[in-house]
Scaffold this motif. Structure first.
Motif, PDB file in Angstrom:
ATOM      1  N   MET A 131       0.836  -1.204   0.000  1.00 49.79           N
ATOM      2  CA  MET A 131       0.000   0.000   0.000  1.00 49.79           C
ATOM      3  C   MET A 131       0.872   1.256   0.000  1.00 49.79           C
ATOM      4  SD  MET A 131      -2.891   1.457  -0.168  1.00 49.79           S
ATOM      5  CE  MET A 131      -3.997   0.043  -0.030  1.00 49.79           C
ATOM      6  N   GLY A 132       0.549   2.197  -0.892  1.00 46.52           N
ATOM      7  CA  GLY A 132       1.305   3.431  -1.007  1.00 46.52           C
ATOM      8  C   GLY A 132       2.561   3.306  -1.837  1.00 46.52           C
ATOM      9  N   GLN A 133       2.810   2.124  -2.383  1.00 40.65           N
ATOM     10  CA  GLN A 133       4.010   1.904  -3.183  1.00 40.65           C
ATOM     11  C   GLN A 133       3.648   1.733  -4.654  1.00 40.65           C
ATOM     12  OE1 GLN A 133       6.626  -1.164  -1.588  1.00 40.65           O
ATOM     13  NE2 GLN A 133       5.840  -0.815   0.462  1.00 40.65           N
ATOM     14  N   GLN A 134       4.662   1.847  -5.500  1.00 43.04           N
ATOM     15  CA  GLN A 134       4.435   1.698  -6.929  1.00 43.04           C
ATOM     16  C   GLN A 134       4.318   0.214  -7.275  1.00 43.04           C
ATOM     17  OE1 GLN A 134       7.169   3.821  -9.385  1.00 43.04           O
ATOM     18  NE2 GLN A 134       6.006   3.450 -11.261  1.00 43.04           N
ATOM     19  N   VAL A 135       3.184  -0.143  -7.905  1.00 47.29           N
ATOM     20  CA  VAL A 135       2.961  -1.547  -8.291  1.00 47.29           C
ATOM     21  C   VAL A 135       2.726  -1.687  -9.790  1.00 47.29           C
ATOM     22  CG1 VAL A 135       2.069  -2.204  -6.024  1.00 47.29           C
ATOM     23  CG2 VAL A 135       0.472  -1.407  -7.783  1.00 47.29           C
ATOM     24  N   LEU A 136       2.412  -0.584 -10.477  1.00 51.10           N
ATOM     25  CA  LEU A 136       2.313  -0.549 -11.929  1.00 51.10           C
ATOM     26  C   LEU A 136       3.291   0.493 -12.462  1.00 51.10           C
ATOM     27  CD1 LEU A 136      -1.537  -0.565 -12.708  1.00 51.10           C
ATOM     28  CD2 LEU A 136       0.063  -2.437 -13.071  1.00 51.10           C
ATOM     29  N   GLY A 187       2.309   6.314 -14.693  1.00 50.31           N
ATOM     30  CA  GLY A 187       1.375   6.749 -15.725  1.00 50.31           C
ATOM     31  C   GLY A 187       0.151   5.859 -15.863  1.00 50.31           C
ATOM     32  N   LEU A 188       0.185   4.669 -15.258  1.00 59.43           N
ATOM     33  CA  LEU A 188      -0.939   3.745 -15.378  1.00 59.43           C
ATOM     34  C   LEU A 188      -1.867   3.843 -14.172  1.00 59.43           C
ATOM     35  CD1 LEU A 188       0.709   0.506 -16.825  1.00 59.43           C
ATOM     36  CD2 LEU A 188      -0.117   2.551 -18.000  1.00 59.43           C
ATOM     37  N   SER A 189      -3.155   3.692 -14.445  1.00 62.34           N
ATOM     38  CA  SER A 189      -4.142   3.754 -13.372  1.00 62.34           C
ATOM     39  C   SER A 189      -5.190   2.660 -13.532  1.00 62.34           C
ATOM     40  CB  SER A 189      -4.838   5.121 -13.351  1.00 62.34           C
ATOM     41  OG  SER A 189      -3.929   6.155 -13.008  1.00 62.34           O
ATOM     42  N   ILE A 190      -5.698   2.194 -12.385  1.00 56.62           N
ATOM     43  CA  ILE A 190      -6.818   1.259 -12.331  1.00 56.62           C
ATOM     44  C   ILE A 190      -7.960   1.969 -11.616  1.00 56.62           C
ATOM     45  CG2 ILE A 190      -7.680  -0.926 -11.405  1.00 56.62           C
ATOM     46  CD1 ILE A 190      -5.627  -1.589 -13.385  1.00 56.62           C
ATOM     47  N   THR A 191      -9.121   2.073 -12.266  1.00 63.51           N
ATOM     48  CA  THR A 191     -10.267   2.741 -11.666  1.00 63.51           C
ATOM     49  C   THR A 191     -11.385   1.737 -11.397  1.00 63.51           C
ATOM     50  OG1 THR A 191     -11.236   3.272 -13.822  1.00 63.51           O
ATOM     51  CG2 THR A 191      -9.737   4.897 -12.838  1.00 63.51           C
ATOM     52  N   ASP A 192     -12.269   2.101 -10.473  1.00 64.95           N
ATOM     53  CA  ASP A 192     -13.432   1.277 -10.163  1.00 64.95           C
ATOM     54  C   ASP A 192     -14.595   2.212  -9.853  1.00 64.95           C
ATOM     55  OD1 ASP A 192     -14.296  -1.613  -9.527  1.00 64.95           O
ATOM     56  OD2 ASP A 192     -15.078  -0.454  -7.841  1.00 64.95           O
ATOM     57  N   VAL A 247      -9.911   5.677  -7.714  1.00 65.33           N
ATOM     58  CA  VAL A 247      -8.705   5.328  -8.461  1.00 65.33           C
ATOM     59  C   VAL A 247      -7.913   4.394  -7.560  1.00 65.33           C
ATOM     60  CG1 VAL A 247      -6.695   6.173  -9.695  1.00 65.33           C
ATOM     61  CG2 VAL A 247      -8.768   7.575  -9.602  1.00 65.33           C
ATOM     62  N   MET A 248      -8.043   3.106  -7.814  1.00 64.41           N
ATOM     63  CA  MET A 248      -7.442   2.101  -6.939  1.00 64.41           C
ATOM     64  C   MET A 248      -5.915   2.138  -7.020  1.00 64.41           C
ATOM     65  SD  MET A 248     -10.283   0.991  -5.795  1.00 64.41           S
ATOM     66  CE  MET A 248      -9.723  -0.342  -4.725  1.00 64.41           C
ATOM     67  N   ILE A 249      -5.425   2.291  -8.238  1.00 64.44           N
ATOM     68  CA  ILE A 249      -3.988   2.468  -8.472  1.00 64.44           C
ATOM     69  C   ILE A 249      -3.836   3.728  -9.315  1.00 64.44           C
ATOM     70  CG2 ILE A 249      -1.905   1.493  -9.512  1.00 64.44           C
ATOM     71  CD1 ILE A 249      -3.095  -1.289  -9.039  1.00 64.44           C
ATOM     72  N   ASP A 268      -1.333   6.533 -11.119  1.00 65.99           N
ATOM     73  CA  ASP A 268       0.032   6.789 -11.597  1.00 65.99           C
ATOM     74  C   ASP A 268       0.972   5.672 -11.142  1.00 65.99           C
ATOM     75  OD1 ASP A 268       2.040   8.115 -12.942  1.00 65.99           O
ATOM     76  OD2 ASP A 268       2.492   9.461 -11.278  1.00 65.99           O
ATOM     77  N   GLY A 269       0.433   4.459 -11.126  1.00 66.79           N
ATOM     78  CA  GLY A 269       1.229   3.288 -10.761  1.00 66.79           C
ATOM     79  C   GLY A 269       1.282   2.986  -9.279  1.00 66.79           C
ATOM     80  N   VAL A 270       0.757   3.891  -8.421  1.00 60.96           N
ATOM     81  CA  VAL A 270       0.874   3.735  -6.969  1.00 60.96           C
ATOM     82  C   VAL A 270      -0.434   3.170  -6.396  1.00 60.96           C
ATOM     83  CG1 VAL A 270       1.235   4.939  -4.776  1.00 60.96           C
ATOM     84  CG2 VAL A 270       2.545   5.606  -6.819  1.00 60.96           C
ATOM     85  N   LEU A 271      -0.325   2.139  -5.567  1.00 62.54           N
ATOM     86  CA  LEU A 271      -1.484   1.498  -4.949  1.00 62.54           C
ATOM     87  C   LEU A 271      -2.080   2.419  -3.889  1.00 62.54           C
ATOM     88  CD1 LEU A 271      -3.306  -0.947  -4.489  1.00 62.54           C
ATOM     89  CD2 LEU A 271      -1.520  -1.920  -3.026  1.00 62.54           C
ATOM     90  N   LYS A 272      -3.380   2.761  -4.048  1.00 63.29           N
ATOM     91  CA  LYS A 272      -4.039   3.721  -3.164  1.00 63.29           C
ATOM     92  C   LYS A 272      -5.100   3.096  -2.261  1.00 63.29           C
ATOM     93  CE  LYS A 272      -2.047   7.543  -4.758  1.00 63.29           C
ATOM     94  NZ  LYS A 272      -1.273   8.467  -3.917  1.00 63.29           N
ATOM     95  N   HIS A 273      -5.771   2.032  -2.713  1.00 64.16           N
ATOM     96  CA  HIS A 273      -6.905   1.502  -1.975  1.00 64.16           C
ATOM     97  C   HIS A 273      -6.990  -0.012  -2.098  1.00 64.16           C
ATOM     98  CE1 HIS A 273      -8.556   5.592  -1.649  1.00 64.16           C
ATOM     99  NE2 HIS A 273      -8.316   5.724  -2.942  1.00 64.16           N
ATOM    100  N   TRP A 274      -7.646  -0.631  -1.100  1.00 66.85           N
ATOM    101  CA  TRP A 274      -8.107  -2.011  -1.204  1.00 66.85           C
ATOM    102  C   TRP A 274      -9.615  -1.988  -1.493  1.00 66.85           C
ATOM    103  CZ3 TRP A 274      -3.599  -4.117  -1.241  1.00 66.85           C
ATOM    104  CH2 TRP A 274      -2.642  -3.891  -0.248  1.00 66.85           C
ATOM    105  N   PHE A 275     -10.141  -3.062  -2.055  1.00 66.74           N
ATOM    106  CA  PHE A 275     -11.588  -3.252  -2.096  1.00 66.74           C
ATOM    107  C   PHE A 275     -12.035  -3.725  -0.720  1.00 66.74           C
ATOM    108  CE2 PHE A 275     -10.463  -4.072  -6.619  1.00 66.74           C
ATOM    109  CZ  PHE A 275     -11.171  -3.020  -7.170  1.00 66.74           C
ATOM    110  N   LEU A 276     -13.017  -3.015  -0.133  1.00 62.15           N
ATOM    111  CA  LEU A 276     -13.370  -3.282   1.258  1.00 62.15           C
ATOM    112  C   LEU A 276     -14.871  -3.401   1.475  1.00 62.15           C
ATOM    113  CD1 LEU A 276     -10.981  -0.677   2.947  1.00 62.15           C
ATOM    114  CD2 LEU A 276     -10.638  -3.159   2.843  1.00 62.15           C
TER     115      LEU A 276
END
Length: 448
Positions: free
Chosen positions: A271-276, A279-284, A308-310, A312-320
């Motif tokens: 969490m809070g680290q770059q995983v992608l 420039g890449l984002s995952i939205t829900d 925005v779950m991820i 700019d490549g950085v993990l921001k949230h879990w599904f909860l």
């Protein structure tokens, strides 16, 4: 398909269940009805092979006594008082669960939007039959197609009725229509199979069955006479959108709070680290009007928002969901889904946001590589991230798709794959998981 059914009677029964559970000794309770209506027709070689029609309203009651919880399910026609008393009796002897609870009252949806999820178009079994036959006929008309695995059409609706002991009452329904066909090209051991399909909330938006059939036929004849290719350890692999969607589902699984709480996700400490790649984002987003997986509230009565779950490549949230969030010391973000009597977190309208280049430009940029159209097997370890799948597709040579390829395996680790992913711009958001064509560099390909 039946027209929209009034949910007031079901809401009334759900509320009665809760009142009876409270009188029987429950501290809190919620009652849910999962609604389903569907019909389908399958055809093969010009003849109807099967027809199906089903309707169900499945009740579930969940009761809480202190930190103890129990759930029971029933079909319509059950005795309300007997079910409530049974649930309370079960809760009294259940082990304590420190995280099980209703959603906080403050987080419940006070109102929710009309997301236009229900199309009440009447679709007869004859219309479904004609659609299946038209798709199959168009596929068989493609030169080189030798047989059919079958075609089909379906129409249905499903939804949720929810009431809780702390004041929430709500319901929604969503429709779903589909056409599909699968055909074969070649003879004997050289036979190849492929398919095409479409699925929509609104019947009028479905692709024409003949277009679906034609596409299936054109896809399968391109796969005739596949070859193996040599083993390589630094191969760029391009994922067709069909398989790209499945890959994005792996990302969703890795950032699911339930997997994090169980320590069964390889991203649990990221969490809070770059995983992608940057420039890449995952939205829900659960609130897209006419979205394929939209919902005005989740399985606990909580409204979700676009996230925005991820980023700019950085993990921001879990599904909860509520219980998963409590276990992780967080707050629910309205991603709770009913599965039987349980609630667990899940994505809604999930998307790997697109890049700036076309799929053709992406293929040209690769030079030589492998374009994957289908994956085989389940060789993904979500605890370690190890990835190994059988694959078929086309070899890329000098920036162009050349010959079909089969009987190869692609392998890497999801952590590395995420950081080497380059998306194209061709995202199709008509699916609950949406992804464009994308390339992943540095994969191992096991061939001959």
């Amino acid at each position: 398909m039946s027209s929209e059914i009034d949910s007031s009677t079901l809401l009334s029964r759900a509320s009665q269940l809760i009142d009876l559970a409270r009188k029987a000794g429950a501290d809190a309770a919620d009652a849910v009805v999962v609604r389903s209506r569907s019909q389908s027709v399958s055809v093969r070689l010009g003849k109807v092979e099967g027809t199906e029609s089903s309707e169900s309203d499945d009740f579930s009651l969940r009761v809480f006594i202190g930190k103890r919880v129990a759930s029971v399910s029933a079909n319509p026609g059950f005795d309300l008082q007997a079910l409530a008393e049974r649930a309370v009796a079960m809760a009294k002897v259940s082990p304590e669960d420190p995280f099980a609870c209703l959603a906080d009252e403050a987080s419940l949806a006070k109102s929710y939007p009309d997301l236009q999820l229900l199309d009440t178009t009447e679709v007869s079994s004859e219309m479904l039959r004609e659609a299946g036959l038209a798709a199959e006929a168009a596929a068989l008309a493609v030169k080189g197609v030798t047989n059919s695995s079958g075609a089909g059409a379906s129409a249905g609706m499903g939804g949720l009725v929810l009431a809780t002991s702390h004041g929430f009452e709500g319901s929604y329904m969503a429709s779903r229509f589909g056409h599909s066909v699968s055909v074969i090209a070649g003879e004997g051991t050289g036979m190849e199979r492929d398919y095409d399909f479409d699925s929509r909330l609104y019947y009028a938006e479905l692709d024409d069955p003949a277009d679906i059939g034609r596409r299936a036929g054109e896809r399968v004849i391109k796969r005739i006479n596949p070859r193996q290719v040599p083993t390589g350890k630094d191969v760029t692999v391009i994922f067709d959108p069909r398989v790209a969607r499945g890959f994005v589902a792996h990302i969703a699984g890795a950032i699911n709070g339930a997997a994090v709480a169980r320590k069964s996700s390889f991203l649990r400490d990221r969490m809070g680290q770059q995983v992608l790649k940057s420039g890449l984002s995952i939205t829900d987003d659960p609130l897209i009007v006419r979205g394929p997986s939209s919902r005005p509230f989740d399985g606990e009565g909580v409204s979700g928002e676009r996230m925005v779950m991820i980023e700019d490549g950085v993990l921001k949230h879990w599904f909860l969901s509520t219980s998963t969030a409590r276990e992780l010391g967080l707050q629910t973000n309205g991603r709770g889904v009913r599965g039987g009597t349980a609630v667990s977190p899940s994505s809604t309208n999930l998307a790997l946001e697109p890049g700036d280049i076309t799929p053709e430009e992406l293929i040209r940029s690769v030079g030589n590589g492998f374009y994957v159209t289908e994956l085989i097997g389940h060789g993904v370890n979500m605890i370690t991230g190890e990835y190994s799948r059988g694959a078929t597709g086309f070899w890329i040579e000098n920036g162009e798709l050349t010959f079909p390829v089969s009987e190869v395996t692609i392998a890497s680790n999801l952590k590395d794959m995420f950081m080497r992913l380059t998306p194209a711009n061709d995202i199709d958001r008509k699916f609950g998981v949406a992804a464009p064509t994308f390339a992943i560099e540095g994969m191992t390909l096991a061939g001959r």
